[in-house]
Design a protein around this motif. Structure first.
Motif, short mmCIF file in Angstrom:
data_model
loop_
_atom_site.label_atom_id
_atom_site.label_comp_id
_atom_site.label_asym_id
_atom_site.label_seq_id
_atom_site.Cartn_x
_atom_site.Cartn_y
_atom_site.Cartn_z
N ALA A 1 0.85 -1.19 0.00
CA ALA A 1 0.00 0.00 0.00
C ALA A 1 0.89 1.24 0.00
O ALA A 1 2.00 1.23 0.53
N VAL A 2 0.37 2.30 -0.59
CA VAL A 2 1.07 3.59 -0.60
C VAL A 2 0.08 4.66 -0.14
O VAL A 2 -1.00 4.79 -0.71
N LEU A 3 0.46 5.41 0.87
CA LEU A 3 -0.37 6.50 1.36
C LEU A 3 -0.03 7.77 0.59
O LEU A 3 1.14 8.17 0.52
N LEU A 4 -1.04 8.37 -0.01
CA LEU A 4 -0.83 9.57 -0.82
C LEU A 4 -1.58 10.76 -0.23
O LEU A 4 -2.62 10.62 0.40
N SER B 1 -5.84 7.38 -0.08
CA SER B 1 -5.77 8.79 0.28
C SER B 1 -7.07 9.20 0.94
O SER B 1 -8.15 8.70 0.58
N ALA B 2 -6.98 10.10 1.90
CA ALA B 2 -8.16 10.67 2.55
C ALA B 2 -8.21 12.15 2.21
O ALA B 2 -7.23 12.87 2.39
N LEU C 1 -8.36 7.05 9.89
CA LEU C 1 -9.02 6.57 8.67
C LEU C 1 -8.08 5.69 7.85
O LEU C 1 -8.44 4.59 7.42
N LEU C 2 -6.86 6.18 7.64
CA LEU C 2 -5.91 5.42 6.82
C LEU C 2 -5.49 4.12 7.52
O LEU C 2 -5.35 3.09 6.86
N ALA C 3 -5.29 4.18 8.81
CA ALA C 3 -4.87 2.98 9.54
C ALA C 3 -5.93 1.89 9.44
O ALA C 3 -5.60 0.70 9.25
N GLU C 4 -7.20 2.26 9.56
CA GLU C 4 -8.26 1.26 9.47
C GLU C 4 -8.35 0.68 8.07
O GLU C 4 -8.56 -0.53 7.90
N ALA C 5 -8.17 1.53 7.04
CA ALA C 5 -8.20 1.03 5.67
C ALA C 5 -7.03 0.08 5.41
O ALA C 5 -7.18 -0.95 4.75
#
Length: 261
Positions: free
Chosen positions: A4-7, A59-60, A98-102
């Motif tokens: 996964a990549v967080l953007l 991304s959020a 939000l990102l951690a749960e996803a």
């Protein structure tokens, strides 16, 4: 590997920034992938090409986020997840949750993110995500190699020096400039991106109530203003000794940079 990549979507660095009524006027601005996140995305794509697997970008943010996710798909990511929020520059605490749960639901083995974002430079979200997941984290990574023994070996920038670490998977790494040279989306990639899945999610779907309780924002912006205009320079006259004496007086009396002994 399942990577996964967080953007984060940010205003392009060559765009003028205008502040009106305490807010950044960005309706006409060009939005792009945060440059540091691009290094993380490129490293993920290279790992996919050498070891196989999939790359998912997450991304959020508000609808300005979609363009950055589409660009990531055009670069080679397999899937995009957009967590819709009202404000793309919102509180880091909420965005991290939000990102951690996803990420938790995605079953990823390795997560990349940028070392920091060019808009506020906080460098908080990725580290918070790692802490929420209970994963090891290495920041400012400039070299990365995934081993066959379930570990990833990294070299990280350490303020003018470097450190080498071995981190067990699953892990989260933040990318520093110098890790690689991000690719440009090719025409074929742009066409393929239109057929790749871009999944929209909400905080409610992730089981997170951002309006109250532990998941509510922890910070509030009190104000935002442009920096004051720079005053015109002053040219000192006279002999060198006179100029030095006048400069010291100005630093002491006007700039308040010097104190009387």
């Amino acid at each position: 590997m399942n990577i996964a990549v967080l953007l984060k979507s940010v205003i392009a660095t060559d765009e003028p920034v205008v502040v009106r009524n305490g807010k950044i006027e960005n309706s006409e601005a060009k939005w792009v992938i945060n440059p540091y996140d691009e290094y993380g995305l490129e490293e993920a794509l290279r790992l996919k090409e050498t070891r196989g697997g999939t790359v998912t970008v997450l991304s959020a943010g508000n609808d300005k986020t979609i363009e950055a996710l589409r660009t990531a798909l055009a670069m080679g990511a397999d899937e995009a997840i957009w967590i819709r929020t009202e404000d793309s520059s919102g509180d880091e605490h909420v965005v991290s949750l939000l990102l951690a749960e996803a990420v938790r639901r995605g079953g990823f083995e390795l997560v990349f993110a940028g070392h920091l974002s060019v808009d506020n430079g906080a460098g908080q979200v990725a580290i918070r995500v790692a802490e929420l997941l209970g994963w090891p984290h290495a920041g400012a990574v400039v070299a990365c190699e995934v081993g066959e023994d379930g570990t990833v070996r990294v070299t990280r920038d350490a303020e003018g020096d470097s450190e080498s670490w071995e981190v067990p998977l699953p892990a989260l790494l933040t990318a520093q400039q110098g890790l690689n040279e991000p690719r440009y989306p090719a025409l074929a990639g742009i066409m393929k991106a239109k057929r790749k899945p871009l999944r929209e999610m909400t905080a409610d779907e992730l089981g997170i109530d951002t309006a109250s309780g532990e998941a509510s924002a922890r910070t509030t912006r009190l104000g935002l203003a442009s920096p004051p205009e720079r005053a015109a320079g002053r040219k000192l006259q006279g002999a060198v000794r006179e100029q030095a004496a006048e400069l010291i007086a100005l630093l002491r009396n006007e700039a308040k940079a010097l104190k009387e002994r």
